[in-house]
Scaffold this motif. Structure first.
Motif, PDB file in Angstrom:
ATOM      1  N   THR A  53      51.566  35.002  79.765  1.00  0.00           N
ATOM      2  CA  THR A  53      52.850  34.295  79.844  1.00  0.00           C
ATOM      3  C   THR A  53      52.558  32.815  79.955  1.00  0.00           C
ATOM      4  O   THR A  53      52.824  32.035  79.043  1.00  0.00           O
ATOM      5  N   ARG A  54      51.970  32.426  81.097  1.00  0.00           N
ATOM      6  CA  ARG A  54      51.743  31.008  81.381  1.00  0.00           C
ATOM      7  C   ARG A  54      50.860  30.326  80.350  1.00  0.00           C
ATOM      8  O   ARG A  54      51.166  29.264  79.853  1.00  0.00           O
ATOM      9  N   THR A  55      49.727  30.958  80.045  1.00  0.00           N
ATOM     10  CA  THR A  55      48.756  30.239  79.219  1.00  0.00           C
ATOM     11  C   THR A  55      49.342  29.975  77.838  1.00  0.00           C
ATOM     12  O   THR A  55      49.315  28.854  77.338  1.00  0.00           O
ATOM     13  N   ARG A  56      49.929  31.021  77.227  1.00  0.00           N
ATOM     14  CA  ARG A  56      50.446  30.813  75.875  1.00  0.00           C
ATOM     15  C   ARG A  56      51.653  29.873  75.890  1.00  0.00           C
ATOM     16  O   ARG A  56      51.723  28.919  75.127  1.00  0.00           O
ATOM     17  N   MET A 103      42.560  30.593  71.627  1.00  0.00           N
ATOM     18  CA  MET A 103      42.335  32.039  71.518  1.00  0.00           C
ATOM     19  C   MET A 103      42.144  32.711  72.875  1.00  0.00           C
ATOM     20  O   MET A 103      41.378  32.234  73.711  1.00  0.00           O
ATOM     21  N   ARG A 104      42.847  33.817  73.075  1.00  0.00           N
ATOM     22  CA  ARG A 104      42.585  34.701  74.215  1.00  0.00           C
ATOM     23  C   ARG A 104      42.172  36.053  73.655  1.00  0.00           C
ATOM     24  O   ARG A 104      42.789  36.566  72.715  1.00  0.00           O
ATOM     25  N   HIS A 105      41.104  36.617  74.245  1.00  0.00           N
ATOM     26  CA  HIS A 105      40.571  37.860  73.685  1.00  0.00           C
ATOM     27  C   HIS A 105      39.972  38.727  74.797  1.00  0.00           C
ATOM     28  O   HIS A 105      39.363  38.192  75.732  1.00  0.00           O
ATOM     29  N   GLN A 131      35.335  33.855  81.272  1.00  0.00           N
ATOM     30  CA  GLN A 131      35.713  32.479  81.611  1.00  0.00           C
ATOM     31  C   GLN A 131      37.158  32.178  81.204  1.00  0.00           C
ATOM     32  O   GLN A 131      37.712  32.842  80.321  1.00  0.00           O
ATOM     33  N   HIS A 132      37.725  31.170  81.847  1.00  0.00           N
ATOM     34  CA  HIS A 132      39.094  30.742  81.525  1.00  0.00           C
ATOM     35  C   HIS A 132      39.186  29.236  81.806  1.00  0.00           C
ATOM     36  O   HIS A 132      39.794  28.797  82.776  1.00  0.00           O
ATOM     37  N   PRO A 133      38.534  28.428  80.952  1.00  0.00           N
ATOM     38  CA  PRO A 133      38.372  27.008  81.286  1.00  0.00           C
ATOM     39  C   PRO A 133      39.665  26.211  81.403  1.00  0.00           C
ATOM     40  O   PRO A 133      39.713  25.253  82.180  1.00  0.00           O
ATOM     41  N   THR A 134      40.722  26.573  80.671  1.00  0.00           N
ATOM     42  CA  THR A 134      41.930  25.734  80.810  1.00  0.00           C
ATOM     43  C   THR A 134      42.682  26.062  82.102  1.00  0.00           C
ATOM     44  O   THR A 134      43.400  25.212  82.634  1.00  0.00           O
ATOM     45  N   GLN A 135      42.498  27.283  82.634  1.00  0.00           N
ATOM     46  CA  GLN A 135      43.043  27.541  83.969  1.00  0.00           C
ATOM     47  C   GLN A 135      42.285  26.668  84.976  1.00  0.00           C
ATOM     48  O   GLN A 135      42.867  26.124  85.908  1.00  0.00           O
ATOM     49  N   THR A 136      40.990  26.516  84.730  1.00  0.00           N
ATOM     50  CA  THR A 136      40.195  25.670  85.632  1.00  0.00           C
ATOM     51  C   THR A 136      40.644  24.211  85.563  1.00  0.00           C
ATOM     52  O   THR A 136      40.733  23.538  86.584  1.00  0.00           O
ATOM     53  N   GLY A 164      37.716  38.691  87.844  1.00  0.00           N
ATOM     54  CA  GLY A 164      38.607  37.521  87.710  1.00  0.00           C
ATOM     55  C   GLY A 164      37.924  36.364  86.998  1.00  0.00           C
ATOM     56  O   GLY A 164      37.127  35.637  87.585  1.00  0.00           O
ATOM     57  N   ARG A 165      38.289  36.151  85.751  1.00  0.00           N
ATOM     58  CA  ARG A 165      37.617  35.088  84.970  1.00  0.00           C
ATOM     59  C   ARG A 165      37.971  33.697  85.483  1.00  0.00           C
ATOM     60  O   ARG A 165      37.183  32.757  85.365  1.00  0.00           O
ATOM     61  N   THR A 166      39.176  33.563  86.070  1.00  0.00           N
ATOM     62  CA  THR A 166      39.559  32.241  86.578  1.00  0.00           C
ATOM     63  C   THR A 166      38.611  31.827  87.708  1.00  0.00           C
ATOM     64  O   THR A 166      38.283  30.663  87.858  1.00  0.00           O
ATOM     65  N   VAL A 167      38.177  32.819  88.487  1.00  0.00           N
ATOM     66  CA  VAL A 167      37.263  32.568  89.606  1.00  0.00           C
ATOM     67  C   VAL A 167      35.895  32.117  89.089  1.00  0.00           C
ATOM     68  O   VAL A 167      35.303  31.156  89.587  1.00  0.00           O
ATOM     69  N   THR A 227      43.728  35.707  94.091  1.00  0.00           N
ATOM     70  CA  THR A 227      43.761  36.295  92.739  1.00  0.00           C
ATOM     71  C   THR A 227      44.272  37.726  92.815  1.00  0.00           C
ATOM     72  O   THR A 227      44.167  38.376  93.852  1.00  0.00           O
ATOM     73  N   ARG A 228      44.773  38.201  91.699  1.00  0.00           N
ATOM     74  CA  ARG A 228      45.243  39.584  91.629  1.00  0.00           C
ATOM     75  C   ARG A 228      44.066  40.483  91.270  1.00  0.00           C
ATOM     76  O   ARG A 228      43.119  40.034  90.592  1.00  0.00           O
ATOM     77  N   VAL A 229      44.148  41.747  91.651  1.00  0.00           N
ATOM     78  CA  VAL A 229      43.135  42.721  91.217  1.00  0.00           C
ATOM     79  C   VAL A 229      43.424  43.029  89.745  1.00  0.00           C
ATOM     80  O   VAL A 229      44.551  43.346  89.363  1.00  0.00           O
ATOM     81  N   GLN A 230      42.384  42.866  88.911  1.00  0.00           N
ATOM     82  CA  GLN A 230      42.560  42.881  87.454  1.00  0.00           C
ATOM     83  C   GLN A 230      42.633  44.313  86.908  1.00  0.00           C
ATOM     84  O   GLN A 230      41.665  44.857  86.375  1.00  0.00           O
ATOM     85  N   LYS A 231      43.811  44.881  87.047  1.00  0.00           N
ATOM     86  CA  LYS A 231      44.049  46.282  86.682  1.00  0.00           C
ATOM     87  C   LYS A 231      43.459  46.669  85.323  1.00  0.00           C
ATOM     88  O   LYS A 231      42.814  47.698  85.164  1.00  0.00           O
ATOM     89  N   HIS A 265      46.981  29.935  93.122  1.00  0.00           N
ATOM     90  CA  HIS A 265      46.911  31.267  92.480  1.00  0.00           C
ATOM     91  C   HIS A 265      47.120  31.015  90.992  1.00  0.00           C
ATOM     92  O   HIS A 265      48.062  30.301  90.613  1.00  0.00           O
ATOM     93  N   PRO A 266      46.288  31.589  90.126  1.00  0.00           N
ATOM     94  CA  PRO A 266      46.492  31.323  88.693  1.00  0.00           C
ATOM     95  C   PRO A 266      47.763  31.982  88.158  1.00  0.00           C
ATOM     96  O   PRO A 266      48.248  31.603  87.100  1.00  0.00           O
ATOM     97  N   LEU A 267      48.280  32.975  88.910  1.00  0.00           N
ATOM     98  CA  LEU A 267      49.437  33.774  88.500  1.00  0.00           C
ATOM     99  C   LEU A 267      49.082  34.586  87.235  1.00  0.00           C
ATOM    100  O   LEU A 267      48.231  34.141  86.485  1.00  0.00           O
ATOM    101  N   PRO A 268      49.616  35.728  86.972  1.00  0.00           N
ATOM    102  CA  PRO A 268      50.712  36.364  87.682  1.00  0.00           C
ATOM    103  C   PRO A 268      50.303  36.950  89.032  1.00  0.00           C
ATOM    104  O   PRO A 268      49.202  37.462  89.178  1.00  0.00           O
ATOM    105  N   ARG A 269      51.260  36.852  89.969  1.00  0.00           N
ATOM    106  CA  ARG A 269      51.049  37.458  91.286  1.00  0.00           C
ATOM    107  C   ARG A 269      51.552  38.898  91.234  1.00  0.00           C
ATOM    108  O   ARG A 269      52.549  39.177  90.573  1.00  0.00           O
TER     109      ARG A 269
HETATM  110  C1  NCD Z   1      44.921  34.618  84.619  1.00  0.00           C
HETATM  111  C2  NCD Z   1      44.127  35.256  83.482  1.00  0.00           C
HETATM  112  O1  NCD Z   1      44.690  35.536  82.428  1.00  0.00           O
HETATM  113  O2  NCD Z   1      42.932  35.412  83.696  1.00  0.00           O
HETATM  114  N1  NCD Z   1      46.239  34.311  84.230  1.00  0.00           N
HETATM  115  C3  NCD Z   1      46.474  33.060  83.747  1.00  0.00           C
HETATM  116  O3  NCD Z   1      46.023  32.704  82.692  1.00  0.00           O
HETATM  117  N2  NCD Z   1      47.182  32.219  84.518  1.00  0.00           N
HETATM  118  C4  NCD Z   1      44.890  35.372  85.881  1.00  0.00           C
HETATM  119  C5  NCD Z   1      45.262  36.820  85.858  1.00  0.00           C
HETATM  120  O4  NCD Z   1      45.663  37.360  84.828  1.00  0.00           O
HETATM  121  O5  NCD Z   1      45.175  37.414  86.930  1.00  0.00           O
END
Ligand code: NCD
Length: 310
Positions: A53-56, A103-105, A131-136, A164-167, A227-231, A265-269
């Motif tokens: 949601t957020r990133t795109r 790109m997200r993959h 990795q998720h550099p733009t969240q960083t 958690g790639r944001t971490v 961070t959320r647990v990455q289901k 929190h990078p969200l989604p919560r």
């Molecule tokens: C994060 C992701 O996609 O890694 N979301 C985001 O881009 N803000 C965090 C997550 O999905 O938990």
């Protein structure tokens, strides 16, 4: 010079290059109307092979606010990917139409394959659990604006540190600043991957500790990154159900924290921050989402070499 470069992981840019992006983001925040035409005539393509949601939206909003245009897909089954097209071919084709690709993959390293297949800039918007550099960039801009800098801070990172790639990206990026300490809060099963512990923390002599209980370290923290647990990255639903509510930040726990601790929190919560914490002035996650759009505006301008047009 950032023009023409790709962003695949946080260390692709030097500290000085990151600072240039943050300074441009500051200027955009101060006077967004000066940048309304900055990327006029440019086209950004979003290739999202995983939900977002957020990133795109923040990339799309960023490009639109710069006067550029956006094409792309968020449902790979509606594109030729469903016919079995390779990432390299998809990107080569999209590069015939667009000036920059986001790109997200789900596969780690996919954006790197994309970047090798084209000359236009490719931005990694999250590759699997990697990795998720733009969240960083978003996280760093938030800390910089709200605290003034990155040196001498104690950062608690809590939740799913394994997937958690944001971490992973945040630790990698912050490990370059002076006297940053990490407290890694997770259950045993969700500890940070060994490569982060060995190649980033230990190799750079960074002070860190790994704990399981959030309460006992809360008073020490300047930043708490939940961070959320990455289901979607679990192999086994039972494990997910057992671990998903392991950490819940509530008002009661916030009483243990410093008066100026930042909650990010990078969200989604999901459940990990109770909604009653939202009204605490230390809860910055929605502000963080907004900074994410501004820092992406600065990033797009820098990679495309767009000048401010006022
Ligand atoms: C994060 C992701 O996609 O890694 N979301 C985001 O881009 N803000 C965090 C997550 O999905 O938990």
């Amino acid at each position: 010079m950032l023009k023409g470069r790709s962003l695949l992981e946080p260390k692709d840019f030097t500290i000085e290059e990151l600072e240039d992006i943050f300074q441009l983001a500051d200027k955009i925040i101060d006077a967004p109307e000066n940048y309304e035409e900055a990327c006029r005539g440019k086209l950004l393509a979003t290739l999202f092979y995983e939900p977002s949601t957020r990133t795109r939206f923040s990339f799309e909003a960023a490009m639109c606010r710069l006067g550029g245009k956006v094409i792309g897909f968020s449902e790979p089954n509606s594109s030729s990917v469903a016919k079995g097209e390779s990432i390299a071919d998809t990107v080569r084709t999209v590069a015939c139409y667009a000036d920059i690709v986001v790109m997200r993959h789900p596969k780690e390293g996919a954006p790197r394959v994309a970047a090798k297949s084209t000359d236009i800039p490719v931005i990694n918007a999250g590759d699997g659990g990697h990795q998720h550099p733009t969240q960083t960039l978003t996280d760093l801009l938030t800390i910089r604006r709200e605290r003034g800098g990155f040196d001498d801070i104690t950062v608690g990172v809590c939740g799913d540190l394994k997937f958690g790639r944001t971490v992973h990206s945040l630790i990698k990026a912050l490990s370059r600043y002076k006297n940053v300490k990490f407290i890694l809060i997770s259950p045993d099963e969700l500890k940070i991957p060994d490569y982060v512990r060995k190649e980033i923390l230990q190799k750079n002599n960074i002070e860190y500790k790994e704990v399981e209980k959030m309460e006992e370290v809360l008073p020490e923290l300047d930043v708490l990154y939940m961070t959320r647990v990455q289901k979607e990255r679990f192999f086994n639903e039972e494990d997910y159900i057992r671990l998903k509510d392991k950490y819940i930040l509530e008002e009661e726990k916030m009483k243990l924290a410093k008066k100026d601790m930042m909650v990010l929190h990078p969200l989604p919560r999901v459940n990990e921050i109770s909604v009653e914490v939202d009204k605490d002035p230390r809860a910055l996650y929605f502000k963080q989402a907004k900074y994410g759009m501004y820092v992406r505006m600065a990033l797009i301008m820098s990679l495309l070499g767009c000048e401010k047009v006022s």
